[in-house]
Structure formats: C-alpha cells, structure tokens
Scaffold this motif. Structure first.
Motif, short mmCIF file in Angstrom:
data_model
loop_
_atom_site.label_atom_id
_atom_site.label_comp_id
_atom_site.label_asym_id
_atom_site.label_seq_id
_atom_site.Cartn_x
_atom_site.Cartn_y
_atom_site.Cartn_z
N LYS A 77 14.03 17.04 -56.56
CA LYS A 77 15.37 16.77 -57.10
C LYS A 77 16.35 16.24 -56.05
N ASP A 78 15.88 16.12 -54.80
CA ASP A 78 16.75 15.62 -53.73
C ASP A 78 17.12 14.17 -54.02
N PRO A 79 18.42 13.85 -54.15
CA PRO A 79 18.82 12.47 -54.47
C PRO A 79 18.46 11.46 -53.38
N THR A 80 18.11 11.95 -52.17
CA THR A 80 17.73 11.04 -51.08
C THR A 80 16.22 10.88 -50.96
N ILE A 81 15.48 11.35 -51.95
CA ILE A 81 14.01 11.37 -51.83
C ILE A 81 13.42 9.97 -51.70
N CYS B 252 -2.52 2.20 -32.99
CA CYS B 252 -1.47 2.16 -31.97
C CYS B 252 -0.13 2.60 -32.57
N PRO B 253 0.45 3.71 -32.12
CA PRO B 253 1.75 4.16 -32.66
C PRO B 253 2.87 3.25 -32.20
N LEU B 254 3.72 2.84 -33.12
CA LEU B 254 4.86 1.99 -32.81
C LEU B 254 6.17 2.76 -32.83
N GLU B 255 6.30 3.68 -33.79
CA GLU B 255 7.55 4.42 -33.95
C GLU B 255 7.24 5.75 -34.64
N ILE B 256 7.73 6.84 -34.10
CA ILE B 256 7.52 8.17 -34.69
C ILE B 256 8.89 8.82 -34.90
N THR B 257 9.12 9.27 -36.15
CA THR B 257 10.41 9.86 -36.51
C THR B 257 10.19 11.19 -37.20
N GLU B 258 10.93 12.20 -36.79
CA GLU B 258 10.84 13.49 -37.48
C GLU B 258 11.58 13.41 -38.81
N LYS B 259 10.96 13.94 -39.87
CA LYS B 259 11.53 13.92 -41.21
C LYS B 259 11.51 15.33 -41.79
N LYS B 260 12.15 15.47 -42.93
CA LYS B 260 12.16 16.76 -43.62
C LYS B 260 11.29 16.69 -44.87
N PHE B 261 10.64 17.82 -45.18
CA PHE B 261 9.99 17.95 -46.48
C PHE B 261 11.10 17.93 -47.54
N LYS B 262 10.98 17.06 -48.52
CA LYS B 262 12.06 16.94 -49.51
C LYS B 262 11.64 17.45 -50.87
N ILE C 33 6.40 13.69 -47.62
CA ILE C 33 5.65 14.76 -48.29
C ILE C 33 6.66 15.72 -48.93
N HIS C 34 6.39 16.12 -50.15
CA HIS C 34 7.34 16.97 -50.87
C HIS C 34 7.32 18.41 -50.37
N ARG C 35 8.43 19.08 -50.61
CA ARG C 35 8.63 20.45 -50.13
C ARG C 35 7.58 21.41 -50.67
N LEU C 36 7.01 21.09 -51.84
CA LEU C 36 6.01 21.96 -52.45
C LEU C 36 4.87 22.26 -51.49
N ILE C 37 4.43 21.27 -50.73
CA ILE C 37 3.32 21.46 -49.79
C ILE C 37 3.68 22.50 -48.73
N TYR C 38 4.95 22.47 -48.29
CA TYR C 38 5.43 23.45 -47.31
C TYR C 38 5.54 24.83 -47.95
N ASP C 39 6.10 24.89 -49.16
CA ASP C 39 6.31 26.18 -49.83
C ASP C 39 4.98 26.89 -50.10
#
Length: 690
Positions: A103-107, A90-100, A128-134
C-alpha cells in the motif's frame, strides 16, 4: 527435527541475491544490432544482506562471487540446456533500499526512476515487498540493496542471438567463506531481441498440480496390484460377476464401459506428464520465434509437503518448510529436466521431456498455500486421475491428517527459489501484466467449500489500491481518460472473479417439478444461445449466480477496477474453459455469498465461447468489448464433465499493440476416455445407419 531456518541456513549469514528468479525473471530488451555493437547489457539485482554488510563489501562479493551462464539451446543427449562459457558480473551502482509494503504510494518509484529509454530496455523494477521481511523468508537479512550491474557477452552469445529471439541466463552465486556452497537461480535473466513490444506472443497455463506422487502412481499401483489381496478379489470378479455384467453392458453408461476397457496406462492422468509435454511444445514455438514468455496462474503444485514425508502431519513442520521436502523440488525438476531420484519401485509411464527454455512468470494458487497432502481416495479425487477405486486403494501413502491446512510458510520454498513476490507487475512496452495473489480457500464461504467449489480469500483493499495505482500510472493518460495509444492491460490471478452456477429459485424449481418449465443447463445461458431465443440483451447474471468459487473479498470492487480500466482478466482454479465480459448496467442483480449474505451486482455479465467465435476470425472483438474475464482449463488434470482433454493452454498473439489472435490448445493424451467415448458413439451411429 526440521531446521527452523530451512535450507537457507546453509548459507550462514552471507548476503543473498533474492531477485530476479525463475518465476519472475528480469526481461532485458535490446535490438540485435545494439547488442552486437556494445557486446554487453545492464541488469538490476536485489540482494538481502545482514547488518554487517557494506556497499563496499557487496561490490567485492558481486565482482568475485557472482556469475551468469548463458543457455545456448539443448544438449542432444540430456535434453538439458547447453551452458555456455561463464560470464562475470560487474557492479556499477549499489543503493540501499527499504522493503516496501504493497500500500506504500512510493512502491513504483524505483520502477519509474530510470530514464524512459532505460525503462524500455528493462531497467527499473519493484523493490522486494515487506512481506518477505515480515515472514523471515531470508533470516538475519534485514537490509535490502538494489544493484545495477553489467554483463559482458561472449562471442557464442552474440552468435546465438543472431538466430534466436531471446537468450536465458542462470545466475550463480558462490561464497568465499563457504566454498562448498552454491546458490543457483536458473533462468532468472532473459535478453530479448525484439525491436519493440508492439508485437509479442505469450501463453497462459494454469492448475499444473505438480507433485512427486504423480510420478509414483503407475509404478506403485501396478506393483501393488501384482502382490495385493485386492488382486485376488479382482480376479474373482472377472471370473464370476463380470460375465453377467457384460450381458447387460448395452444399458451401461458408455463412459463407464470405456473406463473398464481402457488399460490403466491409457487412463491414468499424470499432471506432471502434461507439463512435460507442454514444455516440448513451448520450446518448439520459441525456436520458431512464436513465443516470448509463459504466465502460470496458480496451483503450480498440488500441495507443499510431499505425501511420503513422515513429518508432514507434525505441528512443528507447519511452521517451517524445507525446500528439499516440498513438491517445489519436483516442479523445478521438471522445468529443468533433472533426473528423477531413485525409488524402490520402477517409474512407469514418465513422458520424456526437455528443459524449458522460455521465461515464465508465476503466481500461487490455493493449492500452493496447502501445507500437507490429501488422500486420492477422498471425494472422488481418484476419478479425476482416471483411476478406479480398487486401483486408488493400491496407492499407499500416510493418512492425511490436515488436508486443508494452509499457511504462508507453505510458500517459503516458492519465495526462496522461484519468485519472491506474491503480488507484482511487469511492463513490456505499452502492455502491463499485474499479478495478484487470490489467497487460500476461504473458510467464510463455507457453502461453496462444502460444494467442492471453494472460493478463495480474494483481494484485499491493499491489493486493489496497488492495482489502481498501476492503472493510474500506466493505463490512463493525464486527463484520467483511457489513452488510445495504450497497449493491452492484463490482470492475472488464480481464482476467477465470476463463475456461473444455477440460482436456487424455489418458484422455478416448483414449476420444473410440474414440467411447466424445462430444466436448463448452464450452457443454455451463453449469449449466442440466448440470441437464438430472441433475447435482445443476452446477459446471464439475471438467471445465474456468479459468486460461487470466486473471491470472497471485494467482489464488486474488483469488477469495478476491471471495468474502469478495460482490463483482460486471466484466471484458472475451476479447471474449466469459460469466458465472460462485463458491462455496467442500470439494472443491478442480486448475488448470494457462501455465508448467505445478499449483495448487489451493478454489472451485466455475458458468457460465451469468445475464443472459438472470434479468436481467429475477428480478434478485434476482444479490443472493442473489454473487459473480459477468461478462465483457463487445467494443464494438469482432465475435465471429463466438459469433455475436454488434459493439458489446456491459451495463446495470445499481439500485433501493433492489438490482439491479433487468441487460441486454446491441448497437449493431453490422444487416447483419452473422451476420445474413446466419441469413437464408440460414432461407431454406434454408423451401425444404426447400416
């Protein structure tokens, strides 16, 4: 022709759950009393989706197409897990995030965002790290969503948890527009019943070297020996030369003599079998509530593409790797105890096993980066498998055209079906485990590569910044000093950071040639032996080179991070059981890279058998003398040089946030060449005494 989008293309443009997975499961901690009362738990999922997906659409997809299956022990007949009644998500909350990026200090922000109580219970995870997107691992899915969900438990789950420490779940995703397709993520959620993580038990295994061909060796070699011309040569040898050689066998090396006397079945080392044996041992420990999870520090497979795959040498194959054509299939086959596919010869010598019912955390090693196979006849590989040259010649496979070719695409099936992270960390109570990929072989360290002791590319500055960020957040207190209340902090990688070899000092070699100095073995520089010789400071880095077969980048900087944060480093790669500790010194020593550059090492390095000396009788030694750097022998391959059986694994027992016990055990064959050699020596000594 290989599909450029590999097996993920079967799901068209549907959104996909990309985490958690079997090699990086979500660990949910709850007490049995709370679970029995609430009869549910919350879990975070990460979904990669296309631009047409919306939060509302994802909510419907999760509600209608995502389910979990509890694993309620083993079926007696199949020795696979007993899947319980299907449970809805059962989904409770869904939020869009960025691939990070790493070295991102907010990781770490997503990990830190839940409340402290939610963090303790297992909520809060890295994006999920940016590498997967790249790398386009999940093509056409450029959007990332964090989904907080709830799973309601059935009566059978509550009953199972009353008598077991944890319960694993499979995630199963179906697709409304693709009714024939199913995406399974086995063992991706673990519900643990520990009241706290102050006490825990885990095992490190390394260098599994799983491949399909490991299971083919015995059947194919015995089949070919019965029909090949080499058998005639072998028979001629047995009738003519062997009787003459037997007359002088007393002068023959015992190891070689025993090699001939042992049957092929007893000599052959099948790395897959050692994993199968280990799984049975691990399941037994888990049933006895003596094991919480397993860490696997690289070389999970021997190479990516199967040796029998005729496409493995084609350039276009190196760009895109199909999951079905990789050794990652056999890796999962063994973990899940799936039946072996039929072949045109009999499988022989396959150890019976069972599905692994313990959560695992994985890391790639240099072999996992390798795209295609190497021939077992090369550089004596067959000897490590217990084969003679004639026997190795009777295992027939395509020529290895690019045995050292590497690439991140070789890890595509790993990212898609096992673990979507190269680098990551987990936090269990006060304990942290940081996993860093040490990369493929380093061509720059050409000297060590030619010596068959390859260094890996090692840790980038970005990786060390990530490690330092984790240390700052979770290891040090507000005054930037080490906190006394902290737990134990582990760094895990495949390649070791220190690895001894003899320094080639011309003066010493000259004096040894004149018999004015004895010839030393590496073992002579262990701290306990140097103490016996009267050394007050038994550091070994003055006399030994510690750079070969390690990491080629940031060697000194990495040791600095270890020393500043009192880390315990767990590694593999060398197939050796070796243990070291570091201490900053005002007397730096010189080390030489594999490309001839001299560098200063500001740390004294001490080497000894610390597990044997202190692991059971005085485990506080590991608390008081950190940092430690511990190498694990190979689970898959026997190290005959050191006289170790195959199947090594290291166990850590932690009590009250302190190391209670460290132990090394082996699951390898009882009848090994070394055991036979030991028996021969014993019998020889007995005969001499008589």
């Amino acid at each position: 022709m290989v599909s450029p989008s590999n097996t993920i293309s079967r799901y068209s443009d549907a959104s996909l759950v990309v985490a958690p997975q079997i090699g990086h499961p979500t660990m949910i901690k709850n007490s049995y009393q709370k679970i029995a009362k609430e009869r549910s738990f919350r879990v975070e999922l990460w979904i990669a989706a296309g631009k047409t997906n919306t939060v509302r659409g994802l909510t419907e997809e999760i509600s209608n197409n995502l389910n979990v299956y509890p694993l309620l022990g083993l079926e007696k007949k199949t020795l696979q897990s007993k899947r319980g009644r299907i449970l809805s998500v059962c989904p409770l909350e869904i939020t869009e995030k960025k691939f990070k990026r790493l070295k991102d200090p907010t990781i770490l922000d997503d990990f830190l965002s839940p409340s402290s109580d939610d963090q303790i219970s297992g909520l809060g995870s890295e994006p999920i790290h940016r590498l997967i997107y790249d790398l386009d691992i999940f093509p056409e899915r450029a959007y990332l969503y964090r989904c907080l969900c709830q799973v309601d438990l059935s009566d059978e789950c509550i009953a199972y948890l009353e008598h077991n420490n944890f319960l694993l779940f499979d995630l199963v995703q179906t697709f409304t527009d693709l009714p024939q397709e199913i995406r399974e993520l086995p063992h991706s959620i673990c519900l643990n019943m520990r009241n706290s993580w102050n006490d825990l038990n885990f095992i490190q295994i390394s260098d599994l070297h799983v491949s399909r061909r490991n299971d083919y060796f015995l059947g194919m070699i015995k089949h070919n020996l019965r029909t090949s011309a080499l058998k005639s040569i072998n028979n001629l040898y047995n009738k003519t030369l062997k009787p003459l050689i037997d007359k002088i066998s007393s002068s023959e090396k015992p190891l070689a003599r025993n090699f001939k006397e042992n049957s092929l079945e007893n000599r052959l080392i099948n790395p897959n079998n050692n994993l199968r044996l280990f799984i049975k041992k691990a399941n037994k420990l888990a049933c006895e509530k003596k094991l919480d999870f397993i860490v696997m520090t690289g070389d999970l497979v021997d190479f990516c593409t199967s040796a029998e795959n005729h496409l493995s040498s084609l350039p276009e194959y190196r760009s895109f790797i199909n999951y079905e054509d990789s050794n990652w299939v056999r890796f999962l086959d063994i973990l899940l105890n799936r039946p072996l596919p039929p072949q045109n010869f009999n499988y022989l010598g396959i150890e019976p096993s069972e599905e692994l019912l313990v959560p695992i955390y994985t890391l790639p090693g240099n072999h996992d980066w390798r795209i295609s196979h190497y021939n077992i006849q090369s550089i004596g590989i067959f000897k490590k498998l217990g084969l003679s040259r004639v026997e190795a010649m009777n295992y027939r496979e395509p020529p290895a055209t690019s045995p050292l070719s590497v690439g991140k695409k070789a890890l595509m099936p790993y990212f898609q079906y096992i673990n979507p992270f190269l680098d990551y960390f987990i936090k269990l109570g006060d304990h942290t485990f940081t996993f860093l990929d040490s990369g493929p072989e380093s061509i720059a360290e050409i000297k060590f590569l030619l010596m068959a002791d390859p260094s890996t590319t090692g840790f980038s500055t970005e990786q060390l910044e990530y490690l330092s960020l984790i240390a700052k957040k979770f290891i040090k207190n507000e005054s930037s000093e080490l906190s006394e209340s902290n737990g134990i902090h582990f760094l895990l990688s495949h390649a070791p950071i220190v690895n001894p070899s003899k320094k080639k000092v011309m003066k010493i070699k000259f004096l040894q040639s004149l018999n004015l100095l004895p010839k030393f073995r590496l073992d002579d520089f262990k701290a306990s032996k140097l103490y016996e010789l009267g050394e007050n400071d038994p550091r070994s880095d003055i006399d030994l080179e510690y750079r070969s077969g390690t990491i080629s980048q940031n060697w000194v900087n990495t040791m600095g991070v270890l020393e500043r944060n009192n880390l315990i480093h767990l590694a593999g790669h060398t197939h050796k059981w070796r243990e070291f500790r570091l201490k900053r010194s005002d007397r730096p020593t010189k080390s030489t890279t594999g490309y001839g550059k001299m560098i200063l090492n500001p740390f004294a390095i001490y080497w000894d058998d610390y597990t044997k000396l202190y692991g059971k009788t005085n485990p506080s030694f590991f608390e008081e003398n950190r940092p430690f750097l511990l190498q694990a022998p190979s689970l898959g391959i026997q190290n005959k040089e050191l006289g170790l059986p195959a199947g090594g694994y290291r166990t850590f027992c932690i009590r009250n946030n302190k190391i209670h016990q460290v132990r090394m055990d082996f699951v390898g064959k009882i009848l090994s060449v070394e055991n036979s050699l030991h028996k021969d020596r014993t019998n020889s000594n007995d005969n001499q005494s008589k």
